[in-house]
Design an enzyme around this catalytic site. Structure first.
Site, mmCIF file in Angstrom:
data_model
loop_
_atom_site.group_PDB
_atom_site.id
_atom_site.type_symbol
_atom_site.label_atom_id
_atom_site.label_comp_id
_atom_site.label_asym_id
_atom_site.label_seq_id
_atom_site.Cartn_x
_atom_site.Cartn_y
_atom_site.Cartn_z
ATOM 1 N N ASP A 1 64.442 2.264 14.401
ATOM 2 C CA ASP A 1 63.144 1.792 13.873
ATOM 3 C C ASP A 1 62.039 2.795 14.219
ATOM 4 O OD1 ASP A 1 64.010 -0.555 12.670
ATOM 5 O OD2 ASP A 1 63.617 -1.790 14.436
ATOM 6 N N LYS B 1 68.144 -8.244 19.046
ATOM 7 C CA LYS B 1 67.814 -6.848 19.366
ATOM 8 C C LYS B 1 67.736 -6.568 20.865
ATOM 9 C CE LYS B 1 65.467 -5.256 15.200
ATOM 10 N NZ LYS B 1 64.262 -4.706 14.593
HETATM 11 P P1 NDP Z 1 59.801 -10.885 16.286
HETATM 12 O O1 NDP Z 1 60.229 -12.283 16.070
HETATM 13 O O2 NDP Z 1 60.411 -10.082 17.381
HETATM 14 O O3 NDP Z 1 58.212 -10.885 16.495
HETATM 15 C C1 NDP Z 1 57.404 -11.674 15.659
HETATM 16 C C2 NDP Z 1 55.941 -11.335 15.921
HETATM 17 O O4 NDP Z 1 55.141 -12.089 15.004
HETATM 18 C C3 NDP Z 1 55.455 -11.705 17.329
HETATM 19 O O5 NDP Z 1 54.460 -10.802 17.723
HETATM 20 C C4 NDP Z 1 54.880 -13.098 17.091
HETATM 21 O O6 NDP Z 1 53.888 -13.466 18.028
HETATM 22 C C5 NDP Z 1 54.222 -12.909 15.742
HETATM 23 N N1 NDP Z 1 54.029 -14.165 15.026
HETATM 24 C C6 NDP Z 1 54.967 -14.973 14.488
HETATM 25 N N2 NDP Z 1 54.394 -16.037 13.894
HETATM 26 C C7 NDP Z 1 53.054 -15.912 14.079
HETATM 27 C C8 NDP Z 1 51.928 -16.688 13.715
HETATM 28 N N3 NDP Z 1 52.061 -17.826 13.019
HETATM 29 N N4 NDP Z 1 50.700 -16.246 14.045
HETATM 30 C C9 NDP Z 1 50.543 -15.088 14.732
HETATM 31 N N5 NDP Z 1 51.572 -14.300 15.136
HETATM 32 C C10 NDP Z 1 52.825 -14.708 14.813
HETATM 33 O O7 NDP Z 1 59.987 -10.129 14.874
HETATM 34 P P2 NDP Z 1 60.118 -8.568 14.567
HETATM 35 O O8 NDP Z 1 59.197 -7.807 15.445
HETATM 36 O O9 NDP Z 1 61.531 -8.159 14.529
HETATM 37 O O10 NDP Z 1 59.597 -8.532 13.050
HETATM 38 C C11 NDP Z 1 58.226 -8.726 12.737
HETATM 39 C C12 NDP Z 1 58.019 -8.392 11.273
HETATM 40 O O11 NDP Z 1 58.250 -7.003 11.056
HETATM 41 C C13 NDP Z 1 58.990 -9.147 10.355
HETATM 42 O O12 NDP Z 1 58.303 -9.529 9.210
HETATM 43 C C14 NDP Z 1 60.050 -8.092 10.035
HETATM 44 O O13 NDP Z 1 60.613 -8.311 8.771
HETATM 45 C C15 NDP Z 1 59.221 -6.813 10.047
HETATM 46 N N6 NDP Z 1 60.038 -5.640 10.410
HETATM 47 C C16 NDP Z 1 60.223 -4.686 9.436
HETATM 48 C C17 NDP Z 1 60.938 -3.559 9.728
HETATM 49 C C18 NDP Z 1 61.107 -2.525 8.656
HETATM 50 O O14 NDP Z 1 62.038 -1.702 8.750
HETATM 51 N N7 NDP Z 1 60.249 -2.492 7.646
HETATM 52 C C19 NDP Z 1 61.557 -3.317 11.043
HETATM 53 C C20 NDP Z 1 61.290 -4.382 11.999
HETATM 54 C C21 NDP Z 1 60.567 -5.494 11.663
HETATM 55 P P3 NDP Z 1 54.287 -14.234 19.404
HETATM 56 O O15 NDP Z 1 54.917 -13.190 20.283
HETATM 57 O O16 NDP Z 1 52.997 -14.702 19.926
HETATM 58 O O17 NDP Z 1 55.254 -15.327 19.032
#
Ligand code: NDP
Length: 288
Positions: A106, A66
């Site tokens: 989004d 992205k």
């Molecule tokens: P990214 O990989 O960009 O971000 C992931 C996020 O999750 C970061 O803030 C990360 O924290 C956090 N994270 C991951 N693992 C852990 C953990 N074990 N403990 C705490 N925090 C954690 O993903 P996206 O933002 O693209 O997606 C995030 C979620 O949102 C996904 O499940 C995705 O499917 C959903 N989504 C749904 C959409 C929809 O249309 N419904 C649109 C976009 C996303 P850190 O930065 O510290 O690693």
């Protein structure tokens, strides 16, 4: 000529976007096909170049491209530019030359989820956002543009939440903002003040875990999870059990898809058809 649209990412095999868009093309009799394509970071530039052709409508972009995809495009407009994340690319061919324009739907998807399914507007709200990745960028931009009273961003790596707030500073207006670590007493205390709590972390996607202890959540507040599969995550279940109203992420997925479809085809998206196709695809997946 059959037109083509795509979603690229890695991994991409679980995407239900092909079901949503192909149902919409079929419902409106549009001669077009939407496919999910596995594209690794090292393949991104070549893949994008190969789609500069008249039969490309555009493509969606998901993890991990992205942010990186912006460099491969001719322009990034509107929320895509402000959020620093592109989830939709529109192909425009004029006199044989195809320009690729990045956008972010989004933001539209999240706003419409809140309005249509929650009856809520972000203006004046106290928003606690969990996560600072691509999805959180869109939610944070909505909160700032719509005039939330507070936007607190809690993330595992707190520096990523600070970077997000810095990147969105130009959209900040009068919203008071702060960043804090996710696993911190302050984030749990803010649950008592927040009118809306949003899970934009991926915690709950692959396990029945909640990103934060929800004991303090305000009864009557709204809890939203961007995750749409499972339909009820541990975050939503625990919030509901403590008296919060809850919304899952499927509506956001459908509404962002509808906004992309409208950009590609210039035609109003058949949202009900797209929603039914999404629910059917998830149910099919559950049966496998
Ligand atoms: P990214 O990989 O960009 O971000 C992931 C996020 O999750 C970061 O803030 C990360 O924290 C956090 N994270 C991951 N693992 C852990 C953990 N074990 N403990 C705490 N925090 C954690 O993903 P996206 O933002 O693209 O997606 C995030 C979620 O949102 C996904 O499940 C995705 O499917 C959903 N989504 C749904 C959409 C929809 O249309 N419904 C649109 C976009 C996303 P850190 O930065 O510290 O690693």
């Amino acid at each position: 000529m059959t037109h083509h649209a795509y979603v690229i990412g890695s991994p991409i095999v679980h995407s239900i976007s092909p079901s949503i868009h192909n149902a919409a093309f079929a419902a409106l009799g549009i001669d077009a096909r939407y496919e999910a394509i596995e594209v690794l970071p090292a393949q991104l530039a070549d893949w994008v170049r190969s789609k500069r052709s008249e039969d490309t409508l555009g493509f969606n972009v998901t993890l991990p491209h992205k942010i990186a995809v912006r460099e491969q495009l001719d322009a990034v407009e509107g929320d895509g530019d402000l959020a620093g994340a592109v989830n939709t690319v529109v192909a425009q061919t004029v006199d044989g030359a195809t320009r690729l324009i990045g956008a972010n739907t989004d933001t539209v998807g999240f706003r419409r989820l809140l309005a249509d399914e929650g009856g809520v507007h972000l203006g004046g709200q106290d928003v606690l956002l969990l996560g600072a990745g691509g999805g959180a960028r869109a939610v944070a931009l909505d909160a700032l543009q719509d005039g939330a009273a507070h936007l607190w961003i809690a993330n595992r790596h707190v520096e990523r939440a600070w970077t997000l707030l810095t990147d969105l500073a130009s959209a900040s207006g009068r919203t008071q903002t702060d960043a804090l670590p996710l696993q911190d007493g302050r984030a749990r205390n803010l649950l008592e003040r927040a009118s809306i709590v949003i899970n934009a972390t991926s915690v709950g996607l692959a396990s029945d875990e909640c990103p934060i202890e929800l004991a303090g959540i305000r009864p009557g507040s709204l809890a939203v999870d961007l995750i749409y599969n499972p339909a009820e995550t541990a975050f939503l279940r625990e919030a509901r059990q403590r008296g919060a109203r809850v919304l899952g992420g499927l509506g956001m997925l459908v509404y962002q898809a509808a906004a992309a479809f409208e950009r590609w085809t210039g035609t109003e998206a058949p949202v009900r058809v797209m929603r039914m196709a999404a629910e059917f695809a998830l149910a099919e997946r559950g049966r496998r």
